[in-house]
Write a protein that holds these residues in place. Structure first.
Motif, PDB file in Angstrom:
ATOM      1  N   PRO A 170       0.793  -1.237   0.000  1.00 59.03           N
ATOM      2  CA  PRO A 170       0.000   0.000   0.000  1.00 59.03           C
ATOM      3  C   PRO A 170       0.823   1.283   0.000  1.00 59.03           C
ATOM      4  CG  PRO A 170      -0.136  -1.140   2.119  1.00 59.03           C
ATOM      5  CD  PRO A 170       0.504  -2.092   1.170  1.00 59.03           C
ATOM      6  N   MET A 171       2.121   1.197   0.289  1.00 61.57           N
ATOM      7  CA  MET A 171       2.979   2.385   0.248  1.00 61.57           C
ATOM      8  C   MET A 171       3.728   2.508  -1.077  1.00 61.57           C
ATOM      9  SD  MET A 171       2.260   3.551   3.209  1.00 61.57           S
ATOM     10  CE  MET A 171       1.734   3.029   4.849  1.00 61.57           C
ATOM     11  N   SER A 172       3.507   1.593  -1.995  1.00 61.71           N
ATOM     12  CA  SER A 172       4.282   1.579  -3.237  1.00 61.71           C
ATOM     13  C   SER A 172       4.113   2.848  -4.060  1.00 61.71           C
ATOM     14  CB  SER A 172       3.883   0.375  -4.088  1.00 61.71           C
ATOM     15  OG  SER A 172       4.232  -0.840  -3.471  1.00 61.71           O
ATOM     16  N   TRP A 173       2.931   3.437  -4.024  1.00 64.33           N
ATOM     17  CA  TRP A 173       2.669   4.599  -4.868  1.00 64.33           C
ATOM     18  C   TRP A 173       3.556   5.796  -4.509  1.00 64.33           C
ATOM     19  CZ3 TRP A 173       0.948   9.385  -3.195  1.00 64.33           C
ATOM     20  CH2 TRP A 173       0.540   9.451  -1.853  1.00 64.33           C
ATOM     21  N   MET A 174       4.147   5.791  -3.291  1.00 63.61           N
ATOM     22  CA  MET A 174       4.981   6.913  -2.843  1.00 63.61           C
ATOM     23  C   MET A 174       6.449   6.767  -3.229  1.00 63.61           C
ATOM     24  SD  MET A 174       3.415   7.975   0.878  1.00 63.61           S
ATOM     25  CE  MET A 174       3.278   6.303   1.494  1.00 63.61           C
ATOM     26  N   THR A 175       6.807   5.723  -3.959  1.00 66.74           N
ATOM     27  CA  THR A 175       8.207   5.495  -4.325  1.00 66.74           C
ATOM     28  C   THR A 175       8.863   6.722  -4.957  1.00 66.74           C
ATOM     29  OG1 THR A 175       8.003   3.101  -4.509  1.00 66.74           O
ATOM     30  CG2 THR A 175       9.729   4.136  -5.826  1.00 66.74           C
ATOM     31  N   PRO A 176       8.243   7.427  -5.920  1.00 64.19           N
ATOM     32  CA  PRO A 176       8.894   8.618  -6.483  1.00 64.19           C
ATOM     33  C   PRO A 176       9.152   9.710  -5.449  1.00 64.19           C
ATOM     34  CG  PRO A 176       7.100   7.877  -7.902  1.00 64.19           C
ATOM     35  CD  PRO A 176       6.971   7.123  -6.612  1.00 64.19           C
ATOM     36  N   LEU A 177       8.319   9.795  -4.421  1.00 65.31           N
ATOM     37  CA  LEU A 177       8.509  10.809  -3.387  1.00 65.31           C
ATOM     38  C   LEU A 177       9.656  10.442  -2.455  1.00 65.31           C
ATOM     39  CD1 LEU A 177       4.736  11.473  -2.694  1.00 65.31           C
ATOM     40  CD2 LEU A 177       6.327  12.948  -3.942  1.00 65.31           C
ATOM     41  N   TRP A 178       9.826   9.155  -2.155  1.00 57.20           N
ATOM     42  CA  TRP A 178      10.992   8.721  -1.394  1.00 57.20           C
ATOM     43  C   TRP A 178      12.274   9.025  -2.163  1.00 57.20           C
ATOM     44  CZ3 TRP A 178      11.803   7.252   3.481  1.00 57.20           C
ATOM     45  CH2 TRP A 178      10.692   6.907   4.254  1.00 57.20           C
ATOM     46  N   ASP A 185      15.362   4.328  -2.779  1.00 54.37           N
ATOM     47  CA  ASP A 185      14.484   3.482  -3.571  1.00 54.37           C
ATOM     48  C   ASP A 185      13.719   2.556  -2.640  1.00 54.37           C
ATOM     49  OD1 ASP A 185      15.161   4.421  -6.119  1.00 54.37           O
ATOM     50  OD2 ASP A 185      16.946   3.163  -6.188  1.00 54.37           O
ATOM     51  N   ARG A 186      12.452   2.343  -2.931  1.00 58.19           N
ATOM     52  CA  ARG A 186      11.633   1.441  -2.130  1.00 58.19           C
ATOM     53  C   ARG A 186      11.503   0.105  -2.849  1.00 58.19           C
ATOM     54  NH1 ARG A 186      12.243   1.916   2.158  1.00 58.19           N
ATOM     55  NH2 ARG A 186      10.223   1.710   3.171  1.00 58.19           N
TER      56      ARG A 186
END
Length: 265
Positions: A170-178, A185-186
Motif C-alpha cells: 500500500p505504500m508503493s505509490w509513494m516510491t517517487p517521493l521517497w 528506492d523502495r
C-alpha cells in the motif's frame, strides 16, 4: 518452492520495507501509524454505500444467518459491519484499542453483539472461539510471519476464510517521493501473488478475484500532502512543498489500486 521457502521469502521482502534508521530518527511522528478517524470515515462510507464487490459477496454468501464472524485487523469495522444484518456475533481483533473503540460504537448502533480483542494475530488467537467465517482485510502487508497468520486464521474458522489486499504494497505509490526527498528506492515485492502462492503451498484451495479499488485513495491534494509528510518522515510544515512536488511529478490524481480478494473454504 515449498511453503517454508515462500514464507521466508515473504518475510525477507517485507522486512526490506523498513525505513532507514537515519531517516526514521528524524520523523516527527510514527510513519507507520494509522488514524482511527480516517478509518472511521471509511467505515461510515462502507455502511452508507454498500459494496457489491467480491470480498463482500464471498463473505455474505458464506456467513450463515446470525453466524459468528471473525475480523482480524478489523480497524473500525469497514470489512465486517456492512454485514450487520447477518452477524450473530462479531469477534474483532486489532492491535489498536482506539480502532476497536470506534468499531464498538458503530456495532452498538447497528445492534451487532461484539467482542473485541486487543493484540496481534495470531498472538491472541487463543482468546477467540472458532468462527463460521473469517475476514482479514488490508492486513497481510503488516504480517512478517504470514504462514503462521494464515494457519491460525484457517484453524479458527470452520467455514470460509477471506483475505482482501491491494495488488502491491500500500505504500508503493509513494516510491517517487521517497526518491525525491530522500534519494531512497523502495522495494517492489512482496505483491499479492506472493500471498496467494504461500496460501496455496500451505494446502488451502485458494480462489482469487481482482478488481479496481472502489474508493479514491485521497479526496484532495491537501489530504495527500498531509499523509505523505507522515509516511515519508517529513515535517508537516512541508505539506505545500509536497503538494507542489506531487503535481510536478504527475502523481495527482493518484491512480486507484487493484484490490485482490483471496478465499478458500
Amino acid at each position: 518452492m515449498d511453503a517454508e521457502e515462500l514464507a521466508a521469502r515473504w518475510r525477507e521482502r517485507l522486512e526490506s520495507w523498513a525505513i532507514p534508521d537515519e531517516i526514521l530518527a528524524q520523523a516527527p511522528v510514527d510513519p507507520w501509524s494509522h488514524s482511527p478517524e480516517r478509518f472511521g470515515t471509511r467505515t461510515d462510507r462502507a455502511l452508507s454505500e454498500p459494496d457489491e464487490g467480491p470480498t463482500m459477496t464471498r463473505l455474505s454468501e458464506a456467513l450463515p444467518e446470525k453466524g459468528i464472524l471473525l475480523d482480524v485487523g478489523s480497524g473500525t469495522g469497514a470489512a465486517s459491519l456492512p454485514l450487520h444484518e447477518r452477524i450473530g456475533h462479531l469477534h474483532a481483533v486489532d492491535a489498536s484499542s482506539s480502532m476497536l473503540e470506534g468499531l464498538t460504537v458503530r456495532a452498538d448502533k447497528l445492534g451487532v453483539p461484539v467482542t473485541t480483542i486487543v493484540g496481534r494475530w495470531p498472538d491472541v488467537a487463543h482468546q477467540v472461539p472458532v468462527a463460521d467465517v473469517a475476514i482479514a482485510a488490508h492486513v497481510v502487508y503488516n504480517v512478517p510471519d504470514l504462514a503462521g497468520f494464515l494457519r491460525a486464521l484457517d484453524g479458527h474458522t470452520q467455514g470460509r476464510v477471506v483475505l482482501e489486499l491491494p495488488h502491491r504494497h500500500p505504500m508503493s505509490w509513494m516510491t517517487p517521493l521517497w526518491q525525491h526527498f530522500h534519494g531512497v528506492d523502495r522495494p517492489v515485492r512482496p505483491i499479492a501473488e506472493d500471498c496467494v502462492a504461500l496460501a496455496a503451498a500451505l494446502g488451502f484451495a485458494v480462489r482469487v478475484e481482482e478488481r479496481e479499488a472502489p474508493l479514491e485513495r485521497f479526496t484532495s491534494l491537501a489530504d495527500l500532502a498531509a499523509s505523505v509528510c507522515r509516511r515519508v518522515c517529513l515535517d508537516p510544515a512541508r505539506a505545500e512543498e509536497v503538494a507542489e512536488t506531487v503535481l510536478e511529478l504527475g502523481m495527482w490524481p493518484v491512480p486507484r489500486d487493484r484490490w485482490v480478494t483471496v478465499w478458500w473454504d
